[in-house]
Design a protein around this motif. Structure first.
Motif, PDB file in Angstrom:
ATOM      1  N   GLY A 402      16.482  71.501  18.779  1.00 28.36           N
ATOM      2  CA  GLY A 402      15.958  70.144  18.796  1.00 28.36           C
ATOM      3  C   GLY A 402      16.691  69.163  17.913  1.00 28.36           C
ATOM      4  O   GLY A 402      16.218  68.036  17.727  1.00 28.36           O
ATOM      5  N   TRP A 404      19.406  67.381  18.276  1.00 29.05           N
ATOM      6  CA  TRP A 404      19.845  66.128  18.892  1.00 29.05           C
ATOM      7  C   TRP A 404      18.675  65.255  19.332  1.00 29.05           C
ATOM      8  O   TRP A 404      18.821  64.048  19.500  1.00 29.05           O
ATOM      9  CB  TRP A 404      20.776  66.432  20.067  1.00 29.05           C
ATOM     10  CG  TRP A 404      22.031  67.099  19.611  1.00 29.05           C
ATOM     11  CD1 TRP A 404      22.390  68.408  19.791  1.00 29.05           C
ATOM     12  CD2 TRP A 404      23.078  66.505  18.835  1.00 29.05           C
ATOM     13  NE1 TRP A 404      23.592  68.658  19.181  1.00 29.05           N
ATOM     14  CE2 TRP A 404      24.043  67.509  18.594  1.00 29.05           C
ATOM     15  CE3 TRP A 404      23.304  65.218  18.324  1.00 29.05           C
ATOM     16  CZ2 TRP A 404      25.208  67.273  17.874  1.00 29.05           C
ATOM     17  CZ3 TRP A 404      24.461  64.980  17.608  1.00 29.05           C
ATOM     18  CH2 TRP A 404      25.395  65.994  17.386  1.00 29.05           C
ATOM     19  N   ASP A 405      17.510  65.866  19.517  1.00 27.68           N
ATOM     20  CA  ASP A 405      16.331  65.085  19.883  1.00 27.68           C
ATOM     21  C   ASP A 405      15.551  64.595  18.667  1.00 27.68           C
ATOM     22  O   ASP A 405      14.974  63.505  18.694  1.00 27.68           O
ATOM     23  CB  ASP A 405      15.396  65.929  20.757  1.00 27.68           C
ATOM     24  CG  ASP A 405      16.005  66.268  22.106  1.00 27.68           C
ATOM     25  OD1 ASP A 405      16.743  65.420  22.647  1.00 27.68           O
ATOM     26  OD2 ASP A 405      15.753  67.376  22.611  1.00 27.68           O
ATOM     27  N   ASN A 406      15.524  65.384  17.606  1.00 32.58           N
ATOM     28  CA  ASN A 406      14.639  65.091  16.488  1.00 32.58           C
ATOM     29  C   ASN A 406      15.314  64.576  15.226  1.00 32.58           C
ATOM     30  O   ASN A 406      14.639  64.033  14.340  1.00 32.58           O
ATOM     31  CB  ASN A 406      13.839  66.352  16.135  1.00 32.58           C
ATOM     32  CG  ASN A 406      13.063  66.901  17.313  1.00 32.58           C
ATOM     33  OD1 ASN A 406      12.519  66.142  18.110  1.00 32.58           O
ATOM     34  ND2 ASN A 406      13.020  68.218  17.447  1.00 32.58           N
TER      35      ASN A 406
END
Length: 521
Positions: A402, A404-406
Motif C-alpha cells: 500500500g 503508493w496508495d497510502n
C-alpha cells in the motif's frame, strides 16, 4: 568482459554506471572482440526471467504497467517511432514525419508492405483507431495525458495527420511510448483483447503472472532483427531464485540483478553484468504546501545535508551516478552537465536553516523498499549525515504493501522511484508542471511553467537547450524534489548472449527491445 560498465553519468507502480551524451551503454573492447560479438546468427530459444508480471496483466495497451508486459508487447507489436540505442529517434511503422512550422500539425507517412501476424496490412485507419483508444473523456488509459493534446487525427491512405492543441517539437518521441502500439482495427476501433500484432514475435501462449512463450514472426519486415527462433519469458519475483536460475543455466538473462549480491555474479564463469545508464532515478519528495517544506530555504538546507556519492556507493553499489535535484540525466538531449552541483555541505545547510529563521530542524522521512530497493537504508544514511547540520530526520519505516496508495503524495516527505522519460518536456510535464497529477511535491513555479510551454513548441535547438538548462536550474534550486542518485539498469546475461556495442538506456532490456535486438553468439 564480465563488467559491461560505463561512466558518466524510462514506472510508477500502476505505470541507468553513466554513458555517452546520449546515455546508452558503451562497451569498449578490442576490435576483434567487438567483431565477434557483432556477428549475429539466427536460432535458439532465449530464456528470460524478470522481476515483474501480474496476474491482472492483459492485452489491452491502456493497462500496460509492468515491465513484463512492456517487454512482451513491444516484441509483439509495432509503433510509429522507435528510440534507437543511441537515444535518437528513428521510424518504425512510420518511414518519415514532418511538422508544420509551429509544430501544431504533424504528418506521418507509413511504411508500405508491413503486415500483422494475421496477414492483414497495417493501414492509416489502424493508426487512428490505435491512438484514439487512449483518447476521450471516458478513457482510463495510462497514456491519456500524453495524447490529450491531440485534437484531431485523419488518415488518407498511408498518410496520417495529427493536429495538436499547441506546438510540440517532441511529438514524434511520444509516439514511441509503450502504450501506443498500432493494432488492427475494424469500424474505427481496435480489439483490445487481440493477440495480433506486427512485431518481431508471435505470442504462442501467455499465462499472466507466470510466463509467456513466443515464436519468430516469419514475415517480420526488419532484416537484421528477431534473431531468436523463440522466446520463453518467466515471472520470477524472488531475486535469489532469479540469480540461481542464471547461475545454473536455466535462463539466459535475468532482470534486474540484486545489487546486494551482484559481486557473486560478477565473479561467476560464463556470466556477464550489463549496466546501462539512463533516466531512472530515486528521490525524496517534499510537499511544498506543508511546513516546513513550503520555505525554500528549508528545502535547500536538506539538499545540502546528504552525501549523494555515499548513497551511490552503498545503496547502488556503484551502479549509478549522483543526481542534482532535477530529473534530467545524461541520456537526455539537453542535460545541463555544467550546472553547479549540490554536494554534501553541512555548513551551507546550516546557512539556509538560518535564512529560514531556524537553528535546527526536525522532520520525519517516510520510506519503504517498495519505493525503491534500499530506500530505507538510503533514508538512514540521509539522517546520519544531516545530523551534522543540526537537522534531525526521523526515518519512518512504512509498510511495503500500500505504499503508493497510502504514503506517496500523502505523507509530506517520502522516498520515491521514477523511471524517467526520453525527453525533457515529457518528464517535466508529467511530474513538475503546476497541477500535474503526478507532481508529487505539489510545487509550482510560474517561470518554470512559462518555459515549459515555450520550449515545447520551440524548433530551434539552441533556444530549446537554453530553456531546458534554465528549467533544470529552477528545479534544483527551488523545487521540492531531492534527487540524490540516478540508478543504472543492471541485468545479468549468459556470455552466450550477444548485442550491439551500444545498448539503449531509455528503459531496461535495451529499451524493452532486447528480444528483437539480441542474439546467441
Amino acid at each position: 568482459m564480465t563488467d559491461f560498465l560505463t561512466h558518466g553519468g524510462i514506472s510508477r507502480r500502476g505505470l541507468l554506471k553513466g554513458a555517452t551524451a546520449l546515455g546508452a551503454a558503451g562497451l569498449i573492447l578490442p576490435a576483434s572482440v567487438r567483431r565477434a560479438m557483432a556477428e549475429p546468427k539466427r536460432g535458439g530459444i532465449l530464456r528470460l526471467a524478470q522481476a515483474a508480471g501480474n496476474t491482472t496483466d492483459s492485452y489491452d495497451p491502456a493497462t500496460w504497467d509492468s515491465q513484463f508486459v512492456q517487454v512482451l508487447h513491444t516484441a509483439r507489436c509495432g509503433y510509429l517511432t522507435e528510440i534507437a540505442p543511441d537515444g535518437s529517434l528513428v521510424g518504425e511503422l512510420a518511414e518519415s514525419w514532418e511538422p508544420a512550422p509551429d509544430a501544431t500539425v504533424w504528418t506521418f507517412k507509413l511504411r508500405e508492405g508491413v503486415t500483422y501476424h494475421s496477414g492483414k496490412a497495417v493501414t492509416g485507419e489502424d493508426v487512428v483507431a490505435s491512438i484514439n483508444h487512449h483518447r476521450g473523456a471516458d478513457s482510463k488509459s495510462a497514456a491519456k495525458p500524453i495524447v490529450e493534446p491531440i485534437t484531431d487525427i485523419k488518415a488518407d491512405g498511408n498518410t496520417v495527420v495529427f493536429t495538436l492543441s499547441a506546438g510540440n517539437a517532441d511529438f514524434p518521441f511520444i509516439m514511441s511510448d509503450y502504450h501506443l502500439p498500432i493494432l488492427p482495427s475494424a469500424d474505427g476501433k481496435i480489439d483490445a483483447t487481440t493477440k495480433d500484432g506486427c512485431g518481431a514475435y508471435v505470442i504462442d501462449s501467455w499465462e499472466p503472472g507466470v510466463g509467456a512463450k513466443l515464436s519468430r514472426n516469419p514475415n517480420y519486415w526488419k532484416p537484421n532483427r528477431a534473431w531468436f527462433d523463440g522466446i520463453e519469458m518467466n515471472v520470477v519475483l524472488d531475486s535469489a531464485a532469479r540469480q540461481n536460475a542464471l547461475l545454473t543455466g536455466e535462463v539466459d538473462v535475468i532482470d534486474p540483478v540484486d545489487l546486494n549480491t551482484v559481486a557473486l555474479l560478477e565473479k561467476a564463469p560464463g556470466i556477464k553484468i550489463l549496466s546501462v545508464a539512463g533516466t531512472q532515478h530515486y528521490t525524496f519528495a517534499m510537499d511544498c504546501r506543508a511546513d516546513p517544506f513550503k520555505d525554500n530555504n528549508v528545502r535547500l538546507a536538506l539538499k545540502y545535508a546528504l552525501d549523494r556519492q555515499e548513497m551511490v556507493d552503498k545503496i547502488l553499489h556503484g551502479y549509478g551516478m549522483v543526481g542534482n535535484d532535477h530529473p534530467v540525466g545524461p541520456s537526455n538531449r539537453y542535460f545541463y552537465a555544467d550546472m553547479e552541483k549540490h554536494t554534501y555541505d553541512p555548513d551551507k545547510a546550516k546557512f539556509y536553516l538560518k535564512e529560514a529563521g531556524l537553528d535546527s530542524l526536525s522532520v520525519q522521512l517516510s520510506a519503504a523498499d517498495a519505493a525503491f530497493t534500499g530506500a530505507v537504508d538510503a533514508a538512514v544514511l540521509f539522517s546520519e549525515k544531516a545530523a551534522a547540520a543540526g537537522i534531525s530526520i526521523e526515518v519512518v519505516r512504512e509498510p511495503n504493501d500500500g505504499y503508493w496508495d497510502n504514503v506517496w503524495m500523502k505523507k509530506p516527505f517520502c522516498a520515491v522511484y521514477w523511471g524517467g522519460r526520453p525527453t525533457e518536456d515529457w518528464v517535466f510535464t508529467t511530474t513538475y508542471a503546476s497541477g500535474a497529477p503526478w507532481n508529487d511535491t505539489f510545487w509550482s513555479n510560474a517561470r518554470f511553467d512559462e518555459l515549459l510551454l515555450a520550449a515545447r513548441s520551440e524548433l530551434d535547438e539552441d533556444k530549446r537547450r537554453e530553456m531546458y538548462h534554465e528549467m533544470q536550474s529552477i528545479c534544483a534550486n527551488d523545487g521540492g524534489t531531492i534527487v540524490p542518485m540516478f540508478a543504472s539498469y543492471v541485468m545479468g546475461l549468459s556470455d552466450k548472449i550477444g548485442h550491439e556495442e551500444t545498448v539503449a538506456g531509455n528503459w531496461t532490456l535495451d529499451g524493452f527491445r532486447a528480444l528483437e535486438r539480441w542474439w546467441f553468439v
